[in-house]
Design a protein around this motif. Structure first.
Motif, mmCIF file in Angstrom:
data_model
loop_
_atom_site.group_PDB
_atom_site.id
_atom_site.type_symbol
_atom_site.label_atom_id
_atom_site.label_comp_id
_atom_site.label_asym_id
_atom_site.label_seq_id
_atom_site.Cartn_x
_atom_site.Cartn_y
_atom_site.Cartn_z
ATOM 1 N N VAL A 255 0.823 -1.206 0.000
ATOM 2 C CA VAL A 255 0.000 0.000 0.000
ATOM 3 C C VAL A 255 0.861 1.261 0.000
ATOM 4 C CG1 VAL A 255 -1.644 1.330 1.374
ATOM 5 C CG2 VAL A 255 -1.944 -1.117 1.121
ATOM 6 N N ASP A 256 1.998 1.209 0.732
ATOM 7 C CA ASP A 256 2.841 2.402 0.829
ATOM 8 C C ASP A 256 4.041 2.339 -0.115
ATOM 9 O OD1 ASP A 256 4.178 0.388 2.044
ATOM 10 O OD2 ASP A 256 4.898 1.573 3.745
ATOM 11 N N CYS A 257 3.878 1.669 -1.247
ATOM 12 C CA CYS A 257 4.988 1.545 -2.199
ATOM 13 C C CYS A 257 5.332 2.903 -2.828
ATOM 14 C CB CYS A 257 4.632 0.553 -3.303
ATOM 15 S SG CYS A 257 3.363 1.167 -4.410
ATOM 16 N N THR A 258 6.537 2.985 -3.374
ATOM 17 C CA THR A 258 6.988 4.199 -4.064
ATOM 18 C C THR A 258 6.894 3.972 -5.563
ATOM 19 O OG1 THR A 258 8.518 4.752 -2.285
ATOM 20 C CG2 THR A 258 8.940 5.751 -4.420
ATOM 21 N N ARG A 259 6.174 4.823 -6.258
ATOM 22 C CA ARG A 259 6.057 4.715 -7.713
ATOM 23 C C ARG A 259 6.440 6.047 -8.357
ATOM 24 N NH1 ARG A 259 0.596 4.245 -8.994
ATOM 25 N NH2 ARG A 259 0.090 4.741 -6.838
ATOM 26 N N VAL A 260 7.341 5.974 -9.316
ATOM 27 C CA VAL A 260 7.728 7.162 -10.093
ATOM 28 C C VAL A 260 7.144 6.999 -11.484
ATOM 29 C CG1 VAL A 260 9.644 8.557 -10.967
ATOM 30 C CG2 VAL A 260 9.886 7.341 -8.787
ATOM 31 N N SER A 261 6.535 8.049 -12.016
ATOM 32 C CA SER A 261 5.921 7.933 -13.345
ATOM 33 C C SER A 261 6.190 9.186 -14.178
ATOM 34 C CB SER A 261 4.412 7.703 -13.225
ATOM 35 O OG SER A 261 3.815 8.720 -12.456
ATOM 36 N N PHE A 262 6.218 8.986 -15.489
ATOM 37 C CA PHE A 262 6.385 10.081 -16.449
ATOM 38 C C PHE A 262 5.007 10.617 -16.804
ATOM 39 C CE2 PHE A 262 6.237 11.316 -20.945
ATOM 40 C CZ PHE A 262 7.154 12.349 -20.951
ATOM 41 N N GLU A 263 4.861 11.937 -16.867
ATOM 42 C CA GLU A 263 3.546 12.533 -17.147
ATOM 43 C C GLU A 263 3.676 13.776 -18.021
ATOM 44 O OE1 GLU A 263 1.199 13.351 -13.733
ATOM 45 O OE2 GLU A 263 1.506 11.387 -12.814
ATOM 46 N N TYR A 264 2.607 14.027 -18.789
ATOM 47 C CA TYR A 264 2.421 15.341 -19.420
ATOM 48 C C TYR A 264 1.476 16.099 -18.502
ATOM 49 C CZ TYR A 264 4.598 14.506 -23.950
ATOM 50 O OH TYR A 264 5.500 14.287 -24.958
ATOM 51 N N ASP A 265 2.015 16.958 -17.669
ATOM 52 C CA ASP A 265 1.170 17.619 -16.684
ATOM 53 C C ASP A 265 1.109 19.117 -16.934
ATOM 54 O OD1 ASP A 265 -0.318 18.135 -14.254
ATOM 55 O OD2 ASP A 265 0.455 16.209 -13.547
ATOM 56 N N LEU A 266 0.261 19.774 -16.163
ATOM 57 C CA LEU A 266 0.028 21.205 -16.349
ATOM 58 C C LEU A 266 1.225 22.025 -15.887
ATOM 59 C CD1 LEU A 266 -3.645 21.337 -15.033
ATOM 60 C CD2 LEU A 266 -2.912 21.465 -17.411
ATOM 61 N N ARG A 267 1.456 23.111 -16.570
ATOM 62 C CA ARG A 267 2.542 24.026 -16.205
ATOM 63 C C ARG A 267 2.026 25.010 -15.150
ATOM 64 N NH1 ARG A 267 7.013 26.085 -19.661
ATOM 65 N NH2 ARG A 267 6.120 24.919 -21.388
ATOM 66 N N LEU A 268 1.521 24.481 -14.049
ATOM 67 C CA LEU A 268 0.976 25.296 -12.968
ATOM 68 C C LEU A 268 1.682 24.935 -11.667
ATOM 69 C CD1 LEU A 268 -2.865 25.192 -13.723
ATOM 70 C CD2 LEU A 268 -1.267 27.048 -14.201
ATOM 71 N N ALA A 269 2.201 25.945 -10.987
ATOM 72 C CA ALA A 269 2.999 25.704 -9.788
ATOM 73 C C ALA A 269 2.131 25.218 -8.630
ATOM 74 C CB ALA A 269 3.728 26.987 -9.384
ATOM 75 N N LEU A 270 2.494 24.072 -8.071
ATOM 76 C CA LEU A 270 1.915 23.536 -6.829
ATOM 77 C C LEU A 270 0.399 23.365 -6.884
ATOM 78 C CD1 LEU A 270 3.858 25.783 -4.232
ATOM 79 C CD2 LEU A 270 4.649 23.705 -5.319
ATOM 80 N N TYR A 271 -0.209 23.233 -8.077
ATOM 81 C CA TYR A 271 -1.668 23.273 -8.154
ATOM 82 C C TYR A 271 -2.336 22.118 -7.398
ATOM 83 C CZ TYR A 271 -2.058 19.599 -11.748
ATOM 84 O OH TYR A 271 -2.045 18.406 -12.438
ATOM 85 N N GLN A 272 -1.647 20.979 -7.265
ATOM 86 C CA GLN A 272 -2.256 19.837 -6.564
ATOM 87 C C GLN A 272 -2.228 20.014 -5.045
ATOM 88 O OE1 GLN A 272 -0.621 16.144 -7.974
ATOM 89 N NE2 GLN A 272 -0.997 16.647 -10.116
ATOM 90 N N HIS A 273 -1.473 21.001 -4.575
ATOM 91 C CA HIS A 273 -1.408 21.261 -3.133
ATOM 92 C C HIS A 273 -1.959 22.648 -2.792
ATOM 93 C CE1 HIS A 273 1.281 17.776 -2.972
ATOM 94 N NE2 HIS A 273 1.848 18.288 -4.051
#
Length: 556
Positions: A255-273
């Motif tokens: 459940v607490d595994c570490t996963r790194v992934s490649f993404e095309y994400d938004l150019r918006l600073a800290l938007y998920q937080h």
């Protein structure tokens, strides 16, 4: 000299020794340090870690420890100056230098005994040939055998003339090589390649590289867009190799595994937080294009949100609390509306990390958080304390420190955009002829946040970008920016930083480092070139006017 086999000529040499690590105070250096620490712990290598913020700290720390160590590793410091001249080490002292600063000093390149450069040779280094720089005058005396043709100059005069010409030629070659400052391959990428060569690369190490590559893209655009894309492509292959999972395996993951992934994400600073509205208002890319410092810009932002069909109530609450139905297609909705408003590259290639199901961070989030922790203006701790806190925040066991960094980063980004709005609305950005100039005064809100080099450089880049979108003067759009901010009111000093022009070309090298040195030298201005980035320096406020006059005449 350049090290060709990092494993044999570097790692196997220090593996059985006590070594001292000098680590610069920047995000890339921290990430490279974490990878090297993991390797050293794996092989039980004894080491001492000393953070250094500038040349003075490096000299002091070296003098303090030089009797105890023979092997020194310098991360993101030392490559772009004559290291032996500055530190004056004993003859048996060996320096391994892993540094992203360019150009590399020619004395370091051609010293075969004490300087070992851990620098990728595939970078376009363009180091002058040894004979062109260190050529002696032995050949000039070969013709002086007494048999001179009639009417010719005496041989002694001709020899002196040849010496002068030779010296001028060498200076020209050196000047052409050293006049521009830029950045090469991330030091963390170099260290990860070493771990990969030794089959000791881990997923955690891979995550340390992602913010380092992102940092050079976010904080040091002189790296160039093509170089950034190339490094991201290399990293993506490693991410696929380490994080490949079959469908059957997905259910068996911890459940607490570490996963790194490649993404095309938004150019918006800290938007998920943060809230989406705050992120749009405090990201340089969107704030500059909407011109949010004006009433018209605020209206355009409202039109942009209306075009997406997002209710203001949803946009202004935390991203994590938004309706799931809106979040599912949010990236596509924003990208579609952004294209209508002239923002065609709203999404960028980046990486994210998941710690279990709760914690997710983008590489750029970690860059802003780590930088804010390192340059925290609070007086409750020393620079070393802030460095250790920033270093700890990269580990998954210290997520509370990373979240603290994110809160500090939000404060920093808000202050940056408010300062930009203030500078533009009060016309503080003025043309000095060959460059633009802006000076923050004592008493400006949040001015303490911008006394540190990385924070001031980030503010300067964002201010220049916004100014380019504001001004109608075509010539001003092509000018670089010099910015000054108060450093120490009691001592009467300011921090000065030079930023290259805001152009679309990938080659954005900085010429201010050498220009600052020449201007200070010609006017006897009281300056301190203490930072590893040569385009950042400290200046006595009283000498500012004569220094700027000299800089104008030098660059005209």
């Amino acid at each position: 000299m350049f090290v060709s086999d990092f494993r044999k000529e570097f790692y196997e040499v220090v593996q059985s020794q006590r070594v001292l690590l000098f680590v610069a105070s920047d995000v890339d250096a921290l990430c490279a340090c974490k990878i090297l620490q993991a390797l050293f712990q794996c092989d039980h290598v004894q080491y001492t870690l000393v953070p250094v913020a500038g040349w003075q700290e490096l000299e002091t720390a070296f003098l303090e420890h030089k009797a105890q160590f023979h092997y020194f590793i310098l991360i993101n410091c030392g490559a772009n100056v004559d290291l032996l001249d500055i530190l004056q080490p004993d003859e048996d002292t060996i320096f391994f230098v892993c540094d992203t600063h360019r150009p590399v000093n020619v004395v370091n390149v051609y010293n075969d005994t004490q300087i070992k450069l851990l620098i990728k040779q595939d970078d376009d280094l363009e180091v002058p040939a040894y004979d062109d720089i260190f050529r002696d005058e032995e050949h000039s005396g070969n013709d002086s055998d007494g048999s001179e043709p009639s009417g010719s100059e005496p041989s002694e005069k001709r020899t002196r003339l040849e010496e002068v010409c030779l010296g001028l030629s060498q200076r020209d070659i050196l000047f052409d090589y050293e006049q521009y400052e830029y950045h090469g391959t991330s030091s963390a990428m170099v260290m990860f390649d070493l771990a990969w060569m030794m089959s000791k690369d881990l997923n955690d190490m891979l995550w340390y590289v992602a913010p380092a590559v992102s940092a050079l893209g976010v904080l040091q655009p002189s790296l160039g867009q093509m170089k950034y894309v190339t490094d991201v492509g290399v990293l993506q292959r490693h991410v696929s190799r380490h994080n490949h999972r079959n469908e059957d395996e997905e259910n068996t993951l911890s459940v607490d595994c570490t996963r790194v992934s490649f993404e095309y994400d938004l150019r918006l600073a800290l938007y998920q937080h943060w809230s989406l509205h705050d992120s749009l208002c405090n990201t340089s890319y969107t704030a500059a294009r909407f011109k949010l410092w004006s009433v018209h810009g605020q209206k355009r932002l409202q039109e942009f949100l209306a075009d997406m069909g997002l209710p203001l109530k949803q946009v202004k609450q935390k991203f994590q609390s938004m309706d799931i139905s809106l979040k599912e297609n949010l990236r596509e909705m924003i990208e579609e509306s952004a294209t209508k408003f002239g923002m065609k590259d709203m999404r960028i290639q980046t990486f994210s990390i998941h710690f279990g199901f709760k914690h997710k961070f983008l590489a750029s989030d970690v860059v802003f958080a780590t930088m804010s922790l390192m340059e925290n203006p609070e007086k409750d701790g020393s620079g070393t304390d802030h460095f250790i806190q920033a270093l700890d925040s990269l580990s998954r066991s210290n997520l509370d420190k990373l979240y603290l960094g994110l809160e500090l980063a939000k404060k920093q980004l808000r202050a940056t955009q408010q300062t930009i709005a203030s500078c533009l609305c009060t016309n503080l950005v003025i043309s000095q002829g060959p460059f633009l100039y802006c000076s923050l005064t004592e008493g400006t809100p949040d001015v303490a946040l911008f006394s540190k080099p990385a924070s001031l450089s980030l503010l300067s880049r964002h201010l220049l970008k916004s100014f380019v979108y504001l001004t109608k003067n075509r010539r001003c759009k092509l000018l670089p920016l010099v910015m000054a901010a108060p450093l120490n009111a009691e001592q009467g000093t300011v921090t000065v930083v030079g930023i290259p022009p805001e152009t679309d070309s990938s080659d954005r090298k900085n010429f201010f480092g050498r220009a600052f040195e020449k201007a200070a030298e010609s006017t006897s201005s009281r300056t301190l070139h203490n930072h590893f980035d040569l385009s950042v320096m400290e200046l006595k406020a009283e000498d500012r006017s004569k220094f700027l006059d000299a800089l104008v005449s030098l660059l005209s």
